[in-house]
Design a protein around this motif. Structure first.
Motif, mmCIF file in Angstrom:
data_model
loop_
_atom_site.group_PDB
_atom_site.id
_atom_site.type_symbol
_atom_site.label_atom_id
_atom_site.label_comp_id
_atom_site.label_asym_id
_atom_site.label_seq_id
_atom_site.Cartn_x
_atom_site.Cartn_y
_atom_site.Cartn_z
ATOM 1 N N UNK A 21 0.863 -1.185 0.000
ATOM 2 C CA UNK A 21 0.000 0.000 0.000
ATOM 3 C C UNK A 21 0.903 1.240 0.000
ATOM 4 N N UNK A 22 0.314 2.399 0.203
ATOM 5 C CA UNK A 22 1.090 3.636 0.112
ATOM 6 C C UNK A 22 2.231 3.707 1.126
ATOM 7 N N UNK A 23 2.073 2.956 2.223
ATOM 8 C CA UNK A 23 3.083 3.022 3.271
ATOM 9 C C UNK A 23 4.293 2.156 2.969
ATOM 10 N N UNK A 24 4.069 1.156 2.117
ATOM 11 C CA UNK A 24 5.116 0.165 1.884
ATOM 12 C C UNK A 24 4.467 -1.188 1.698
#
Ligand SMILES: Cc1cn([C@H]2C[C@H](O)[C@@H](COP(=O)(O)OP(=O)(O)O[C@H]3O[C@@H](C)C(=O)[C@@H](O)[C@H]3O)O2)c(=O)[nH]c1=O
Length: 180
Positions: A21-24
């Motif tokens: 996801x956007x975080x990793x």
């Protein structure tokens, strides 16, 4: 989680699911739920980590009973060619091996049960190799097979690996009495 079996019974490659996801990303790096459907319940008691330069070869190692180890191996940086040699005397594939590329990008995981000699060569610098073991380090029970024993026929894919002095003097399979 997908898994793959090999022509040598007992060896398993797992491909955990990677949730990006956007975080990793997030992933499970080990779960007993991978093993239970396969009728296995390895009792891991020790985790190890090594870092190797490109061309470093470690192996082929095992611990003898009663301190034999199953290993669950993976890399978190870099890439390694992992080798498991069947040393189970009664096995129809005795002396044969499986090669499994472990890749930090794929995050695949390789299970090597008791009864195998295990080793790997680092295919990239800073190859960080992590593994779980089902018995504690017991140096008095260490054994091994010479990595370039011609009778094993292993294609390490590298001409002059960096091998420890200890590993250079391991015996060949000929005349070897397997403890498994
Ligand atoms: C394996 C091990 C080593 N050591 C110490 C002993 C020694 O001083 C130092 C380096 O040990 P070695 O040279 O045996 O490390 P290495 O050649 O990386 O040995 C490993 O190779 C791979 C292929 C395996 O499958 C492992 O089970 C293990 O045998 O680390 C521990 O303290 N605990 C351990 O579990």
């Amino acid at each position: 989680m997908d898994h793959r079996l090999f022509h040598i019974e007992g060896l398993i490659e797992f491909q955990p699911r990677i949730f990006r996801d956007d975080r990793g990303y997030f992933m499970e790096t080990f779960s007993m739920k991978w093993f239970e459907p396969l009728g296995l319940r390895p009792d891991f008691v020790q985790d190890n980590q090594s870092v190797s330069k490109k061309g470093v070869l470690r192996g082929l190692h095992f611990q003898k009973p009663p301190h034999a180890q199953a290993k669950l191996v993976r890399v978190t940086t870099g890439k390694a060619l992992d080798i498991a040699v069947d040393l189970r005397k009664e096995s129809p594939t005795y002396g044969q091996h499986v090669a499994c590329v472990l890749d930090a990008e794929r995050q695949n995981v390789f299970y090597v049960p008791e009864g195998f000699a295990h080793g790997f060569v680092a295919l990239e610098d800073d190859t960080t190799f992590l593994y779980k073991c089902t018995d504690f380090y017991a140096p008095d029970t260490e054994g091994g097979i010479l990595w370039n024993d011609p009778s094993l026929g292993i294609d390490w894919g590298i001409a002059e690996p960096l091998v420890s002095p200890k590993d250079e003097v391991l015996p060949t399979l000929e005349g070897f009495s397997s403890p498994f």
